[in-house]
Design a protein around this motif. Structure first.
Motif, PDB file in Angstrom:
ATOM      1  N   ILE A 160      -8.991   3.755  12.337  1.00 50.16           N
ATOM      2  CA  ILE A 160      -9.956   4.545  11.569  1.00 50.16           C
ATOM      3  C   ILE A 160     -10.177   3.784  10.281  1.00 50.16           C
ATOM      4  O   ILE A 160      -9.224   3.496   9.553  1.00 50.16           O
ATOM      5  CB  ILE A 160      -9.448   5.972  11.280  1.00 50.16           C
ATOM      6  N   GLU A 161     -11.418   3.415  10.039  1.00 55.20           N
ATOM      7  CA  GLU A 161     -11.740   2.663   8.835  1.00 55.20           C
ATOM      8  C   GLU A 161     -13.059   3.167   8.278  1.00 55.20           C
ATOM      9  O   GLU A 161     -13.776   3.912   8.931  1.00 55.20           O
ATOM     10  CB  GLU A 161     -11.817   1.171   9.133  1.00 55.20           C
ATOM     11  N   GLY A 162     -13.345   2.763   7.064  1.00 54.23           N
ATOM     12  CA  GLY A 162     -14.598   3.192   6.474  1.00 54.23           C
ATOM     13  C   GLY A 162     -14.692   2.833   5.015  1.00 54.23           C
ATOM     14  O   GLY A 162     -14.019   1.920   4.536  1.00 54.23           O
ATOM     15  N   VAL A 163     -15.513   3.591   4.329  1.00 57.34           N
ATOM     16  CA  VAL A 163     -15.758   3.336   2.914  1.00 57.34           C
ATOM     17  C   VAL A 163     -15.725   4.658   2.155  1.00 57.34           C
ATOM     18  O   VAL A 163     -16.125   5.701   2.680  1.00 57.34           O
ATOM     19  CB  VAL A 163     -17.116   2.607   2.715  1.00 57.34           C
ATOM     20  N   VAL A 164     -15.220   4.597   0.930  1.00 63.26           N
ATOM     21  CA  VAL A 164     -15.253   5.748   0.025  1.00 63.26           C
ATOM     22  C   VAL A 164     -16.401   5.513  -0.942  1.00 63.26           C
ATOM     23  O   VAL A 164     -16.509   4.436  -1.542  1.00 63.26           O
ATOM     24  CB  VAL A 164     -13.937   5.906  -0.766  1.00 63.26           C
ATOM     25  N   ILE A 201      -9.400   4.585  -4.903  1.00 66.93           N
ATOM     26  CA  ILE A 201      -9.291   5.995  -4.537  1.00 66.93           C
ATOM     27  C   ILE A 201      -8.213   6.146  -3.464  1.00 66.93           C
ATOM     28  O   ILE A 201      -8.179   5.405  -2.491  1.00 66.93           O
ATOM     29  CB  ILE A 201     -10.634   6.536  -3.997  1.00 66.93           C
ATOM     30  N   GLU A 202      -7.331   7.115  -3.638  1.00 71.42           N
ATOM     31  CA  GLU A 202      -6.310   7.379  -2.633  1.00 71.42           C
ATOM     32  C   GLU A 202      -6.959   8.011  -1.408  1.00 71.42           C
ATOM     33  O   GLU A 202      -7.708   8.979  -1.519  1.00 71.42           O
ATOM     34  CB  GLU A 202      -5.241   8.322  -3.182  1.00 71.42           C
ATOM     35  N   VAL A 203      -6.670   7.445  -0.236  1.00 74.10           N
ATOM     36  CA  VAL A 203      -7.177   7.956   1.033  1.00 74.10           C
ATOM     37  C   VAL A 203      -5.978   8.389   1.863  1.00 74.10           C
ATOM     38  O   VAL A 203      -5.013   7.642   2.016  1.00 74.10           O
ATOM     39  CB  VAL A 203      -8.001   6.896   1.791  1.00 74.10           C
ATOM     40  N   ARG A 228      -1.174   6.885   4.089  1.00 70.82           N
ATOM     41  CA  ARG A 228      -1.954   6.836   2.845  1.00 70.82           C
ATOM     42  C   ARG A 228      -2.313   5.389   2.565  1.00 70.82           C
ATOM     43  O   ARG A 228      -1.559   4.493   2.891  1.00 70.82           O
ATOM     44  CB  ARG A 228      -1.164   7.308   1.635  1.00 70.82           C
ATOM     45  N   THR A 229      -3.426   5.210   1.894  1.00 73.24           N
ATOM     46  CA  THR A 229      -3.816   3.895   1.424  1.00 73.24           C
ATOM     47  C   THR A 229      -4.709   4.091   0.203  1.00 73.24           C
ATOM     48  O   THR A 229      -4.993   5.228  -0.187  1.00 73.24           O
ATOM     49  CB  THR A 229      -4.531   3.081   2.527  1.00 73.24           C
ATOM     50  N   THR A 230      -5.150   2.996  -0.380  1.00 69.66           N
ATOM     51  CA  THR A 230      -6.049   3.041  -1.532  1.00 69.66           C
ATOM     52  C   THR A 230      -7.280   2.219  -1.198  1.00 69.66           C
ATOM     53  O   THR A 230      -7.170   1.124  -0.629  1.00 69.66           O
ATOM     54  CB  THR A 230      -5.346   2.464  -2.780  1.00 69.66           C
ATOM     55  N   SER A 231      -8.453   2.737  -1.550  1.00 66.07           N
ATOM     56  CA  SER A 231      -9.683   2.001  -1.259  1.00 66.07           C
ATOM     57  C   SER A 231      -9.721   0.698  -2.064  1.00 66.07           C
ATOM     58  O   SER A 231      -9.279   0.643  -3.209  1.00 66.07           O
ATOM     59  CB  SER A 231     -10.918   2.858  -1.536  1.00 66.07           C
ATOM     60  N   GLN A 232     -10.250  -0.341  -1.437  1.00 61.30           N
ATOM     61  CA  GLN A 232     -10.331  -1.662  -2.056  1.00 61.30           C
ATOM     62  C   GLN A 232     -11.470  -1.713  -3.067  1.00 61.30           C
ATOM     63  O   GLN A 232     -12.169  -0.728  -3.274  1.00 61.30           O
ATOM     64  CB  GLN A 232     -10.521  -2.713  -0.966  1.00 61.30           C
ATOM     65  N   SER A 233     -11.686  -2.865  -3.656  1.00 59.88           N
ATOM     66  CA  SER A 233     -12.727  -3.012  -4.689  1.00 59.88           C
ATOM     67  C   SER A 233     -14.124  -2.691  -4.163  1.00 59.88           C
ATOM     68  O   SER A 233     -14.997  -2.295  -4.924  1.00 59.88           O
ATOM     69  CB  SER A 233     -12.695  -4.425  -5.270  1.00 59.88           C
ATOM     70  N   ASP A 234     -14.340  -2.856  -2.851  1.00 59.44           N
ATOM     71  CA  ASP A 234     -15.643  -2.526  -2.263  1.00 59.44           C
ATOM     72  C   ASP A 234     -15.655  -1.125  -1.644  1.00 59.44           C
ATOM     73  O   ASP A 234     -16.580  -0.754  -0.926  1.00 59.44           O
ATOM     74  CB  ASP A 234     -16.032  -3.561  -1.211  1.00 59.44           C
ATOM     75  N   GLY A 235     -14.595  -0.336  -1.902  1.00 56.83           N
ATOM     76  CA  GLY A 235     -14.523   1.034  -1.397  1.00 56.83           C
ATOM     77  C   GLY A 235     -13.972   1.147   0.012  1.00 56.83           C
ATOM     78  O   GLY A 235     -13.796   2.247   0.527  1.00 56.83           O
TER      79      GLY A 235
END
Length: 136
Positions: free
Chosen positions: A25-29, A42-44, A59-66
Motif C-alpha cells: 500500500i503506497e501513496g501520497v499525503v 506527516i505520520e502515516v 507507521r511511517t513518515t511521508s517523504q519530502s514529496d509526500g
C-alpha cells in the motif's frame, strides 16, 4: 517488529495465511489547506480490521514529496486495511483497502488539513437551537 507481531496475530486468531506477504500500500499525503500540495513529514499509520476492530500494524513518515509506502503486507486477509495520516493531533483516515492475489498493490491519496492553534474568529462559541412542535 510491528509487522512480525501483526503476522503472529493473524496466525494466532486463525486467519488463513496467504502464500506470500507481498502486498503493498503506497501513496501520497496532500495538504487540503494548500490546494493539494504534497505534505512532507506527516505520520502515516496503517491499521487492519481484525474481529471488527482496527489494529495498528505499521507507521511511517511521508517523504519530502509526500510519498509513503507499506510493503510485505499479507494479502487476502479477511478485514480491510485502513491507512490514515496524523497532523496537528488530528487523525484523518483514508479509504479502506483490500489486498488480494489479483490486486496485491494499491495506490491511494491521504488528505490532511492545517489547524489553527491561535484564536480563530470563525470559531463558534455559542449557538442556539430552537425546538418547535408541529401539529400532527
Amino acid at each position: 517488529m510491528i509487522y512480525g507481531v501483526f503476522a503472529l496475530s493473524l496466525a494466532v486468531i486463525g486467519v488463513s495465511s496467504p502464500s506470500a506477504s507481498d502486498g503493498v500500500i503506497e501513496g501520497v499525503v496532500v495538504n487540503g489547506s494548500q490546494d493539494g500540495q504534497s505534505a512532507a513529514g506527516i505520520e502515516v499509520v496503517l491499521r487492519v480490521q481484525i474481529d471488527g476492530q482496527f489494529i495498528g500494524v505499521a507507521r511511517t513518515t511521508s517523504q519530502s514529496d509526500g510519498r509513503f509506502r507499506f510493503e510485505r503486507l499479507p494479502v487476502g486477509v479477511d478485514g480491510p486495511y485502513l491507512p490514515g495520516a496524523n497532523q496537528d493531533g488530528v487523525h484523518v483516515p483514508g479509504p479502506r483497502i483490500w489486498l488480494s492475489a489479483n490486486q496485491p498493490r494499491v495506490e491511494t491519496e491521504l488528505t490532511v488539513y492545517e489547524s489553527a492553534a491561535d484564536f480563530n474568529p470563525l470559531a463558534i462559541r455559542d449557538h442556539r437551537i430552537d425546538v418547535r412542535s408541529e401539529s400532527g
